[in-house]
Design an enzyme around this catalytic site. Structure first.
Site: not given
Ligand code: NDP
Length: 277
Positions: A66, A70, A91, A130-133, A243
């Site tokens: 994490t 990653k 991950n 969002g456009a993170g991991g 989630g």
């Protein structure tokens, strides 16, 4: 002969102390009757190469990675799964006799969670906040699962454009980056996903135009908490999912990669919910 040596697995990260994955994984190991243990390890930035050499030396079956490891991990492993080659982050590491294989189960866990809630992605238009991991992994796997179009809304343009380019270049799905300005309107879609960290440990909601969300849109948060975003969606009469399912199913896929047997996901949900109460 009795065997007093556990199969070792765990999570490497910083911060890691409050990560509850160990609770659901150890519950699933116990339910499956396998001699596995899952522990949290504080591995700081700069120590990942040593830590991964450690899993070779100590014969861990594998680890989850994490924040902040990653992406950096890719340079220390021996093989990338097709998902990792596409997404560019990992991950889950599997140790096959000293050969480290990098997997990414985040997006696959998301897709499996949707499938188990009776939501098919095939032919659907999605809006991804969002456009993170995590968003990148979700975009890749939703595209591979047959989504028709993905609109990616993000404040940082280059991250958003990079996710859209990955989908357009590597999959049959069409993706478009849209700049995220305060109160941005949501394009018509069947599924709206919050893959930002807005609302994690706070009562904040993503700064979007809620009136622009069409009736019937399925709303999916990926934060494994009961967020204000989900409450708002429910108060608008929209079907809304939290989630926890992504967390459980990404873990269940890792469980199977390490042990070779299927995880009891009901046990994992129960263990996590008991922790959240
Ligand atoms: P990253 O740090 O890689 O990405 C964070 C994203 O959030 C970026 O797109 C960032 O936008 C956006 N963001 C942050 N603050 C705001 C804001 N105020 N308004 C709009 N956008 C914002 O994080 P991850 O992708 O790793 O994780 C994101 C979330 O997903 C976390 O809450 C995490 O808990 C959750 N997660 C859940 C999992 C599960 O199994 N359920 C698995 C993995 C993650 P920008 O690029 O513009 O800065």
């Amino acid at each position: 002969m009795k065997n007093y040596r556990f199969h070792l697995t765990g999570a490497f990260g910083d911060p890691i102390d409050e990560n509850p994955t160990c609770v659901m994984m150890n519950a699933a190991y116990e339910a499956a009757g396998v001699n596995f243990r899952y522990l949290n390890f504080l591995v700081k930035q700069g120590a990942l190469e040593d830590a991964l050499n450690g899993i070779r030396a100590m014969h861990f079956d594998g680890v989850n990675l994490t924040m902040p490891h990653k992406v950096e991990a890719l340079q220390y492993v021996d093989e990338l799964s097709p998902s990792v080659a596409l997404i560019g982050s990992t991950n889950t590491i599997v140790n096959q006799g000293g050969r480290l294989i990098a997997h990414n189960t985040d997006g696959q866990g998301f897709v499996e969670g949707m499938r188990r809630s009776g939501v098919s992605l095939a032919g659907k238009d999605l809006v991804l906040l969002g456009a993170g991991g995590a968003a990148r992994a979700i975009a890749a796997e939703c595209a591979l699962a047959g989504a028709a179009r993905i609109f990616i809304l993000n404040r940082n343009a280059s991250r958003g454009q990079s996710v859209a380019a990955m989908v357009n270049e590597k999959t049959a799905c069409a993706a478009e980056y849209l700049p995220w300005t305060p109160g941005v309107a949501i394009p018509p879609c069947q599924i709206l996903i919050n893959a930002t960290c807005v609302g994690m440990g706070s009562g904040e909601v993503p700064d979007i135009d809620y009136d622009s969300i069409r009736p019937g849109t399925i709303v999916q948060d990926i934060i494994p908490q009961h967020t204000a975003f989900l409450e708002k969606a429910k108060s608008m009469g929209l079907p809304a999912h939290d989630g926890f399912s992504m967390l459980v199913y990404q873990g269940a896929i890792a469980f199977q990669l390490w042990t070779g047997v299927a995880a009891d996901t009901d046990v994992m949900f129960r263990a996590l919910s008991a922790e959240a109460d």
